[in-house]
Design a protein around this motif. Sequence first.
Motif, PDB file in Angstrom:
ATOM      1  N   VAL A 620     -64.258  41.199  35.966  1.00  0.00           N
ATOM      2  CA  VAL A 620     -63.697  40.109  36.765  1.00  0.00           C
ATOM      3  C   VAL A 620     -62.795  39.272  35.860  1.00  0.00           C
ATOM      4  O   VAL A 620     -63.255  38.671  34.886  1.00  0.00           O
ATOM      5  N   ARG A 621     -61.521  39.243  36.200  1.00  0.00           N
ATOM      6  CA  ARG A 621     -60.537  38.500  35.410  1.00  0.00           C
ATOM      7  C   ARG A 621     -59.848  37.469  36.301  1.00  0.00           C
ATOM      8  O   ARG A 621     -59.492  37.774  37.441  1.00  0.00           O
ATOM      9  N   ARG A 651     -58.105  35.163  31.820  1.00  0.00           N
ATOM     10  CA  ARG A 651     -59.333  35.186  31.034  1.00  0.00           C
ATOM     11  C   ARG A 651     -60.385  35.968  31.805  1.00  0.00           C
ATOM     12  O   ARG A 651     -60.337  36.059  33.036  1.00  0.00           O
ATOM     13  N   ILE A 652     -61.331  36.516  31.055  1.00  0.00           N
ATOM     14  CA  ILE A 652     -62.421  37.280  31.668  1.00  0.00           C
ATOM     15  C   ILE A 652     -63.485  36.303  32.152  1.00  0.00           C
ATOM     16  O   ILE A 652     -64.028  35.513  31.363  1.00  0.00           O
ATOM     17  N   VAL A 653     -63.779  36.343  33.437  1.00  0.00           N
ATOM     18  CA  VAL A 653     -64.787  35.454  34.027  1.00  0.00           C
ATOM     19  C   VAL A 653     -66.188  36.000  33.784  1.00  0.00           C
ATOM     20  O   VAL A 653     -67.098  35.268  33.399  1.00  0.00           O
ATOM     21  N   ARG A 654     -66.388  37.293  34.039  1.00  0.00           N
ATOM     22  CA  ARG A 654     -67.658  37.969  33.784  1.00  0.00           C
ATOM     23  C   ARG A 654     -67.365  39.305  33.131  1.00  0.00           C
ATOM     24  O   ARG A 654     -66.494  40.049  33.577  1.00  0.00           O
ATOM     25  N   ALA A 655     -68.120  39.610  32.079  1.00  0.00           N
ATOM     26  CA  ALA A 655     -67.912  40.869  31.364  1.00  0.00           C
ATOM     27  C   ALA A 655     -68.620  42.039  32.030  1.00  0.00           C
ATOM     28  O   ALA A 655     -68.332  43.196  31.712  1.00  0.00           O
ATOM     29  N   GLU A 656     -69.567  41.751  32.943  1.00  0.00           N
ATOM     30  CA  GLU A 656     -70.252  42.847  33.646  1.00  0.00           C
ATOM     31  C   GLU A 656     -69.236  43.656  34.461  1.00  0.00           C
ATOM     32  O   GLU A 656     -68.360  43.093  35.109  1.00  0.00           O
ATOM     33  N   ARG A 657     -69.402  44.952  34.445  1.00  0.00           N
ATOM     34  CA  ARG A 657     -68.436  45.832  35.107  1.00  0.00           C
ATOM     35  C   ARG A 657     -68.913  46.127  36.529  1.00  0.00           C
ATOM     36  O   ARG A 657     -70.017  46.645  36.728  1.00  0.00           O
TER      37      ARG A 657
END
Length: 784
Positions: A620-621, A651-657
């Motif tokens: 999530v970007r 920016r990356i909001v959450r690193a989970e894919r």
Amino acid sequence: MTTNALPPSAASEPLKSAGAEANTTAVKADVTVVEADATAVEANAAAVEDAAETLQPAADSAPKKNLETAPVAEIKDDACTTVNPSVDSVASALEDSSIVDVPQSASAVVGTASTPESPREAERISRSLLSPVLSRSSSKAPATSHPLQNSGDSAGPSPAELASAILLKDSDTARAFGSAAVLGSGESERTAFSPLQRNSTSPVSSGSMRGIHAEIAEVSDDEDSEDKQRRLFKAAELRRLQREQMAQNNNLSSEDIQIMRSGLSNAREYVTSSELRVLNGAFPDGLRGSLYLLGPGQLDIKYNVQRELEQATRVFTYGNIMDALPLLSKISFDPVSKTIVHRSRLIAKQAAGRIHMEHGVNTKVPGALYLTDTNQTVLSKFIPKAPHHASPEGECCSQGIELFMPLQGSSQTIVCTNHVGALQNIDPADLRPRSTVDFKSVNSAFKGALSCPHMQYDSNTREHFTVLQDVGFRSTTYSVVCISETQPEGYVVASFTAQASVLHSFAITQDYIIVPIYPYDSPLGGMSYRWSDSLLETLSFDHSRPVIFYIISREYRRVQCVYQAPSFFALHQINAVQESATDSVAIDMVTYDDDTVLRRMQIKELRKSSSAFPVPTGVVRRFQLNGITMEATKYVGSKGSLSLIPPAHSRIVRAERIELCCINPIVAARPYTFVYALGHSDTLRGQPTQSSVGAMYNCIVKLNTNDSSVEPLIWSRTHCFPSEPVFVPRNDTEDDGYVLSVFFDSMRITSCLVVLDAQTFNEVLIAQLPAAIPLSFGHAKFAI
């Protein structure tokens, strides 16, 4: 599991119990006289009697029932699963959890070179069957620790749980079936059909539609634990052999069974409504409305080829899952009667008929497929083709679904869309296709053979937006169009020129429409596109060029300004929020490095049982487009020049894919906190990927986009693959509501509806559908 194999003669011929001296009341089978060695016949007969005596205590202790009308499978606490009599015979055979024709199957499992002379000898033989599984389970190391996992139980599954795993047809005998709905909540692992509050270690398996009914899982309280283990393992092996025999009787190869278990086989339609049976939980409080699901329904179409002396049957298979012919399903919730009703329909039967007649896909427009071999010659491109509206079910509209869009004089419609500008008008009551049109027939000013399959809806103005592409030989013209209740004929909001691109979705706010153009190259420009049937064969992703965001004013109906960002690709937008204080727009998207996610959706690879070919997930970007008014002044002053383009900060909001996201519709185009999506459970938990997981997404996850330190909530079950989640609000609180999804159970080859509490991710309800719905990258909408 290693088993003792029979000699070919003993395994292939029916047994004849002739000289048995023990009690044979519970085991009788039709016999065929075979010419065999008398000693071998006597040994096999004794083995049959030994298996019968093992199964007899459960049959005696079980309540007496009418075996002809008893449901196929039962679980305590009314958490049961039944096989609908109208379900396909093959699926019924593979779903069956009972033992049919016990004498023959029993001998096949227990069969040895000599007859056991005593109970001690029989116990030794049984232990030889159990030892490979128990040794594997005892030697398996505990799973890697993770904050989301339940670390309270580190001892691993008990032998009884392992037995239940086999009984429930878990392919991995060393792993208990199922996983907790919210890892870390202290719940133990459970099966997809076990009650919510307990671990289902001994489900009841009863009955079959034919043959002998034997209940093998109901045990008495005083039964010895080792006896129970031996009996359960032996019964599971009997059932495995039974399934193999049924597959042989139905002329199924191992490849056919693998395709069915992959969740990518042709679906059956149920045009008449039927009530779903609740397996776990209770009817969700206050849930009212209908869930519409659109996904693949027909992936393989048979056709006949005339040879010199005979007629042969061949199969045309779509290449990409997004090209398959669609199945539209409807699940309705009635809070008064507390019933859930299902119906489904294949909505492209005439398209399937043309494939049968033409031995492949004869596309109407260039780029009509994503990545599929049409099985046609070059000469087919010169054959005149009928328009979209030639027949109601003649077009594959499988990529998007719009609720109550005004079309052909009515707003009481369900509209299914694709990426080549087709609109299929569906009756929302019975799902019957009324007609199929294209955008040009709605308004002659709507030009473009390609369209964005995901339309955007503004609930405040009741307007439906989409983007059309008119691909030329040197450039492509994009047209943003709108259809509303006040203007059902529609109008063009704005147009601009850019390179051709794969555009699956875009975003809207109160004042703007944001269209991202991803960097693609076409070797021969429009010429290559004109002669290609598959869009991904025409266009190739260019990592060296940026993504251009076109900001279009809804009020002034023109392009206001543009922004650029380093190369990336996205299929779905999550939300777009307009910030008046900073005169900016923030867009959240699930992003990838390139378009590999589209190219990985090849049906041939997804049908494989391993995860060596997984469907990718993105991060999530958030893209921040600042100073829109100031940049609009510059853009208008430069007469639309792209020589100086401001950057879109990200920016990356959450690193989970994750992928296939949804939010509460109340917070659409407004600041929000929670997003619900699909993902790969091992990746989200930080564990190495297991080879048995499969390629498609196997869990639902809830993420907090405002605080990355908040751990995600994950729902998953072993061998279960959910579809796109849908959020149904219960009140004004953002995460107070239900999350709905339909998951495919690859072990039982069936599909179920799951309803989760959006706040806790606890299961509220699981209900079984009458047949399996194929896995999909499709979409769903909920209508009240």
